[in-house]
Scaffold this motif. Structure first.
Motif, PDB file in Angstrom:
ATOM      1  N   ASP A  91       0.763 -20.105 -59.610  1.00  0.00           N
ATOM      2  CA  ASP A  91       0.798 -21.388 -58.908  1.00  0.00           C
ATOM      3  C   ASP A  91       2.120 -22.068 -59.221  1.00  0.00           C
ATOM      4  N   GLY A  92       2.429 -23.103 -58.438  1.00  0.00           N
ATOM      5  CA  GLY A  92       3.556 -23.948 -58.793  1.00  0.00           C
ATOM      6  C   GLY A  92       4.764 -23.831 -57.898  1.00  0.00           C
ATOM      7  N   LEU A  93       4.784 -22.826 -57.011  1.00  0.00           N
ATOM      8  CA  LEU A  93       5.901 -22.694 -56.083  1.00  0.00           C
ATOM      9  C   LEU A  93       5.445 -23.028 -54.666  1.00  0.00           C
ATOM     10  N   GLU A  94       4.830 -22.057 -53.975  1.00  0.00           N
ATOM     11  CA  GLU A  94       4.320 -22.345 -52.643  1.00  0.00           C
ATOM     12  C   GLU A  94       3.153 -23.334 -52.681  1.00  0.00           C
ATOM     13  N   SER A  95       2.363 -23.255 -53.746  1.00  0.00           N
ATOM     14  CA  SER A  95       1.230 -24.170 -53.912  1.00  0.00           C
ATOM     15  C   SER A  95       1.322 -24.813 -55.285  1.00  0.00           C
ATOM     16  N   ARG A  96       0.761 -26.003 -55.409  1.00  0.00           N
ATOM     17  CA  ARG A  96       0.782 -26.718 -56.685  1.00  0.00           C
ATOM     18  C   ARG A  96      -0.614 -26.781 -57.261  1.00  0.00           C
ATOM     19  N   LYS A  97      -0.706 -26.615 -58.554  1.00  0.00           N
ATOM     20  CA  LYS A  97      -1.963 -26.745 -59.269  1.00  0.00           C
ATOM     21  C   LYS A  97      -2.123 -28.206 -59.679  1.00  0.00           C
ATOM     22  N   ARG A  98      -3.109 -28.886 -59.088  1.00  0.00           N
ATOM     23  CA  ARG A  98      -3.271 -30.331 -59.305  1.00  0.00           C
ATOM     24  C   ARG A  98      -4.389 -30.676 -60.283  1.00  0.00           C
ATOM     25  N   THR A  99      -5.416 -29.854 -60.338  1.00  0.00           N
ATOM     26  CA  THR A  99      -6.547 -30.124 -61.222  1.00  0.00           C
ATOM     27  C   THR A  99      -6.965 -28.833 -61.908  1.00  0.00           C
ATOM     28  N   GLY A 100      -7.790 -28.954 -62.929  1.00  0.00           N
ATOM     29  CA  GLY A 100      -8.306 -27.768 -63.582  1.00  0.00           C
ATOM     30  C   GLY A 100      -8.363 -27.931 -65.083  1.00  0.00           C
ATOM     31  N   GLU A 101      -8.906 -26.887 -65.735  1.00  0.00           N
ATOM     32  CA  GLU A 101      -9.062 -26.877 -67.183  1.00  0.00           C
ATOM     33  C   GLU A 101      -8.020 -25.940 -67.798  1.00  0.00           C
ATOM     34  N   GLY A 102      -8.031 -25.867 -69.117  1.00  0.00           N
ATOM     35  CA  GLY A 102      -7.209 -24.901 -69.821  1.00  0.00           C
ATOM     36  C   GLY A 102      -5.787 -25.382 -70.062  1.00  0.00           C
ATOM     37  N   LEU A 103      -4.954 -24.470 -70.565  1.00  0.00           N
ATOM     38  CA  LEU A 103      -3.563 -24.756 -70.879  1.00  0.00           C
ATOM     39  C   LEU A 103      -2.833 -25.144 -69.600  1.00  0.00           C
ATOM     40  N   TRP A 104      -2.321 -26.391 -69.554  1.00  0.00           N
ATOM     41  CA  TRP A 104      -1.825 -26.904 -68.284  1.00  0.00           C
ATOM     42  C   TRP A 104      -0.407 -26.440 -67.977  1.00  0.00           C
ATOM     43  N   GLN A 105       0.375 -26.147 -68.980  1.00  0.00           N
ATOM     44  CA  GLN A 105       1.724 -25.656 -68.721  1.00  0.00           C
ATOM     45  C   GLN A 105       1.940 -24.351 -69.475  1.00  0.00           C
ATOM     46  N   ASP A 106       2.768 -23.498 -68.895  1.00  0.00           N
ATOM     47  CA  ASP A 106       3.032 -22.196 -69.499  1.00  0.00           C
ATOM     48  C   ASP A 106       3.733 -22.364 -70.845  1.00  0.00           C
ATOM     49  N   ARG A 107       3.602 -21.333 -71.666  1.00  0.00           N
ATOM     50  CA  ARG A 107       4.266 -21.372 -72.970  1.00  0.00           C
ATOM     51  C   ARG A 107       5.779 -21.201 -72.819  1.00  0.00           C
ATOM     52  N   TYR A 108       6.479 -21.431 -73.903  1.00  0.00           N
ATOM     53  CA  TYR A 108       7.944 -21.507 -73.856  1.00  0.00           C
ATOM     54  C   TYR A 108       8.610 -20.228 -73.363  1.00  0.00           C
ATOM     55  N   SER A 109       8.015 -19.063 -73.663  1.00  0.00           N
ATOM     56  CA  SER A 109       8.712 -17.807 -73.379  1.00  0.00           C
ATOM     57  C   SER A 109       8.954 -17.595 -71.895  1.00  0.00           C
ATOM     58  N   THR A 110       8.122 -18.213 -71.058  1.00  0.00           N
ATOM     59  CA  THR A 110       8.385 -18.170 -69.620  1.00  0.00           C
ATOM     60  C   THR A 110       8.868 -19.528 -69.112  1.00  0.00           C
ATOM     61  N   ARG A 111       8.233 -20.609 -69.542  1.00  0.00           N
ATOM     62  CA  ARG A 111       8.531 -21.930 -68.988  1.00  0.00           C
ATOM     63  C   ARG A 111       9.978 -22.354 -69.256  1.00  0.00           C
ATOM     64  N   THR A 112      10.509 -21.992 -70.403  1.00  0.00           N
ATOM     65  CA  THR A 112      11.887 -22.395 -70.707  1.00  0.00           C
ATOM     66  C   THR A 112      12.872 -21.237 -70.552  1.00  0.00           C
ATOM     67  N   ALA A 113      12.468 -20.188 -69.888  1.00  0.00           N
ATOM     68  CA  ALA A 113      13.361 -19.031 -69.726  1.00  0.00           C
ATOM     69  C   ALA A 113      14.688 -19.401 -69.061  1.00  0.00           C
ATOM     70  N   PRO A 114      14.721 -20.222 -68.012  1.00  0.00           N
ATOM     71  CA  PRO A 114      16.033 -20.562 -67.429  1.00  0.00           C
ATOM     72  C   PRO A 114      16.951 -21.259 -68.427  1.00  0.00           C
ATOM     73  N   GLN A 115      16.377 -22.157 -69.227  1.00  0.00           N
ATOM     74  CA  GLN A 115      17.185 -22.858 -70.222  1.00  0.00           C
ATOM     75  C   GLN A 115      17.589 -21.919 -71.368  1.00  0.00           C
ATOM     76  N   TRP A 116      16.762 -20.928 -71.636  1.00  0.00           N
ATOM     77  CA  TRP A 116      17.000 -20.001 -72.747  1.00  0.00           C
ATOM     78  C   TRP A 116      18.068 -18.978 -72.396  1.00  0.00           C
ATOM     79  N   ILE A 117      17.929 -18.377 -71.237  1.00  0.00           N
ATOM     80  CA  ILE A 117      18.832 -17.286 -70.866  1.00  0.00           C
ATOM     81  C   ILE A 117      20.070 -17.776 -70.142  1.00  0.00           C
ATOM     82  N   GLY A 118      19.984 -18.958 -69.516  1.00  0.00           N
ATOM     83  CA  GLY A 118      21.080 -19.449 -68.699  1.00  0.00           C
ATOM     84  C   GLY A 118      22.425 -19.513 -69.395  1.00  0.00           C
ATOM     85  N   PRO A 119      22.507 -20.111 -70.605  1.00  0.00           N
ATOM     86  CA  PRO A 119      23.813 -20.179 -71.280  1.00  0.00           C
ATOM     87  C   PRO A 119      24.413 -18.805 -71.555  1.00  0.00           C
TER      88      PRO A 119
END
Length: 714
Positions: free
Chosen positions: A316-344
């Motif tokens: 979810d999060g590109l073509e469609s957005r996840k607006r409600t639900g249970e569980g871990l709401w955001q991905d962990r750092y290894s994927t969520r911050t990958a652009p900031q991690w690998i970009g430099p």
């Protein structure tokens, strides 16, 4: 991704790849002139046996002649010229008139490193002792780079001597060069001295003639004679001019950097794959986030990952957005911050590539000749042999590899671990019996990461003074390039693990989604075989109850993932009983205890039968169905593994060759997990897998179309 849509790092990587494809077809010759050598040409010569030639431009021949003549004028005037009528390095306070013998002195003291008898006779090395000599590709690369650097006309080397370097390549003669012994200060003196010794016909400098099983190791003097070549006599500065430069370092660095550029691209694709494996919420890749922190590498990494995720049904999060639900709401750092991690580090790799490309077409020597058309030229002593620019490029590249590897390690361990993989079984075990499927890979990739981290330390921090303290600072460039090659190989190991694990994980994810969808259909069914049949509800009530139970069933199913799929069933059955009772009470529906008991029994049967029909050992979801739901990037990797490499989902002991042999069952196509990962690694290292990816980028499509027919059961 062509033209103006090409992102900088992918564009640079694709440019080398496209040039290399043309060179391998031999549609474009490699013509050396001192100014136009590129990384693709080095790879073509070093790894693919393409033969370069020297430009026939008369101006090139003229500048070489002027360089030689300028040095001759200096000597005629009895000027002192370092390394021509003086000693070398810290011994430059000595003088000599034996200028030709002096060049032999130079080769004598630099041809001083270790080559063993086993190196000269690989067939006798059944114990596989480590080699003490450089791989032939490194040597071929060094030869072409040194010829190009000397062709710039600043080294007082005759055309015929430089032609003799290329004659080695044209006759498949590869000097054996010791692996260790250079500090890349006054250039790579030791490695180049063995190449110079080969063209001079030294009978105790050994060369490999030919390739593969037909390769022989013989003295250079014999190899030249067999090939009809004459030994090169070396003039007043020609030994020094051949060896006093950065060619081995920049050649190896160029080979390594190209491999790393491809691994950096692959890491971005694997990040997209990992997100799909874990059913991620990838809104972190949205352009707005990166536009407001406009580092070019970060923006590019996010853009590339979005492109690789295009069309994915698992996130979810590109073509469609996840607006409600249970569980871990955001991905962990290894994927969520990958652009900031690998970009430099994408930016660092581009800088490293630029540094090497400049060095390939630079004069690297000492002393250097500034020739003049009508006399009056000058000879200068300087430090253009100092290879720190290569060290800088390689230390940056190796740190980038460590950062990429650390990201891949985290992703793989999260995919394997039941507490972090969003509902997949522990160790990615798809069977109905306890298995430890990916546990070994979990350990292996940590071993790779530890070794990679140990290599990340800057080689430049370990400089030791050398050669009578004349070389008080030195670059260690070739050592840095060698260490970077080791680091790249470790990241390739980790990438192979990631690919294998991700193919397993996403197939299991797809099968769980299929199961939950099938179970939901049975929940909503009002027919006699529907899951709600014993509650006496009408169709509207069944639909309403099913809608309320669906998220609970899904979250319960994914929560109890520490063992097999079969052990999740009782938890799902128990979880629905309380909300079913509440629904019946709220709707004031008359339902006896016996009816509830009958419902529970039947519901369990429905869940059990649905799972039995869809999970292993029953036929699971087909690879074609999985590929159709993947993003553009991972679909290609998954299809390659399942069809090209013919690697199936690993289903535990029944896929183990020893287990089958002991059971008296066929062992055809039964492989250890290591053999499967090795096949992925070999495909990656051969270039075939990356050629497929880069070809898709080059054609203007996101990637080549997935061949679903290739994924049909065989």
């Amino acid at each position: 991704m062509t033209g103006t849509n090409m992102t900088p790092h992918i564009g640079a990587t694709l440019r080398i790849w496209k040039q290399l494809q043309e060179l391998k077809k031999q549609t474009n010759p490699i013509i050396l002139d001192g100014n136009n050598l590129d990384i693709a040409s080095i790879i073509a010569v070093a790894r693919h046996g393409i033969k370069p030639t020297i430009s026939t431009d008369e101006h090139l021949a003229k500048r070489l002649e002027l360089s030689v003549n300028t040095l001759a004028d200096y000597l005629a005037n009895q000027y002192v010229v370092y390394g021509v009528n003086t000693g070398f390095g810290g011994s430059a306070d000595t003088r000599t008139s034996d200028i030709l013998d002096l060049q032999i002195h130079l080769l004598q003291h630099t041809q001083s490193a270790i080559i063993t008898a086993a190196d000269k006779d690989p067939a006798s090395n059944s114990e596989r002792e480590p080699s003490h000599v450089m791989p032939p590709a490194w040597v071929r690369g060094a030869i072409v780079v040194r010829a190009n650097q000397n062709l710039r006309g600043h080294s007082a080397i005759r055309f015929c001597v430089l032609q003799s370097l290329l004659d080695l390549l044209h006759h498949d003669i590869t000097p054996m060069i010791p692996l260790r012994g250079t500090i890349s200060a006054s250039g790579d003196l030791m490695p180049m001295s063995y190449i110079a010794g080969a063209i001079a016909g030294n009978p105790d400098v050994f060369v490999q003639v030919g390739k593969g099983k037909d390769a022989r190791v013989i003295p250079a003097s014999e190899a030249l004679k067999e090939s009809g070549l004459s030994p090169s006599g070396l003039g007043p500065k020609e030994a020094l001019g051949l060896i006093n430069g950065t060619a081995p370092s920049v050649a190896v660095a160029s080979l390594v950097l190209y491999d790393v550029q491809k691994l950096a691209l692959l890491a971005q694709m694997l990040t997209a794959f990992a997100s799909e494996c874990m059913g991620g919420n990838v809104e972190w890749a949205q352009p707005f986030i990166h536009a407001i922190r406009p580092h070019t590498g970060q923006i590019e990494a996010a853009s590339n990952i979005r492109r690789f995720l295009n069309g994915s049904k698992f996130v979810d999060g590109l073509e469609s957005r996840k607006r409600t639900g249970e569980g871990l709401w955001q991905d962990r750092y290894s994927t969520r911050t990958a652009p900031q991690w690998i970009g430099p580090y994408l930016e660092d790799l581009l800088l490293a590539q630029h540094q090497l490309e400049v060095e390939l077409n630079s004069t690297s020597d000492n002393p250097i000749v500034n020739a003049a058309e009508h006399g009056g030229g000058e000879v200068y002593s300087g430090g253009n042999f100092q290879a720190v620019v290569v060290t800088s490029a390689m230390d940056k590249t190796r740190l980038a590899l460590q950062m990429i590897g650390r990201m891949l390690w985290s992703q793989v361990t999260e995919i394997i671990g039941p507490h972090t993989n969003n509902g997949l079984e522990a160790n990615l075990n798809p069977s109905d019996h306890e298995n430890y499927t990916m546990k070994g890979i979990d350990v292996n990739i940590s071993a790779y990461m530890s070794e990679l981290a140990a290599l990340a330390h800057p080689v430049s921090a370990h400089v030791m003074s050398a050669e009578m303290h004349n070389q008080g600072i030195n670059s260690l460039a070739l050592i840095s390039a060698r260490r970077t090659l080791e680091a790249a190989d470790l990241v390739a190991h980790m990438s192979a693990c990631h690919i294998y694990v991700s193919c397993q994980a996403v197939e299991m994810r797809a099968n769980h989604i299929r199961f939950l969808s099938a179970l939901n259909e049975k929940l909503k069914s009002s027919t006699s075989d529907g899951a709600m049949r014993d509650l006496g509800l009408d169709a509207a009530q069944i639909e309403a109850l099913a809608k309320s139970l669906e998220p609970l069933i899904e979250s319960t199913w994914y929560h109890w993932n520490s063992n097999t799929w079969k052990e999740r069933i009782p938890y799902v059955v128990d979880a629905v009983m309380s909300p079913v009772t509440d629904f019946l009470a709220t709707s004031e529906h008359d339902c006896s205890v016996s009816m509830l008991a009958a419902f529970k029994k039947h519901f369990r049967t429905v869940v059990q039968d649905t799972a039995d029909a869809l999970f292993y050992p029953s036929p699971t979801i087909t690879p074609a169905e999985v590929a159709a739901q993947l993003g553009d990037g991972s679909a290609q990797l998954y299809t390659w593994v399942r069809s090209k490499l013919n690697i199936p989902l690993h289903c535990g002991l029944k896929d183990d060759p020893l287990y089958n042999a002991r059971q008296g069952l066929p062992t055809d196509n039964k492989k250890t997990i290591g053999s499967r990962v090795s096949a992925v690694y070999e495909s990656l290292m051969s270039g075939e897998m990356m050629d497929m990816i880069l070809d898709g980028l080059d054609t203007g499509r996101s990637f080549p179309d997935v061949c679903f027919s290739c994924l049909a059961p065989k």
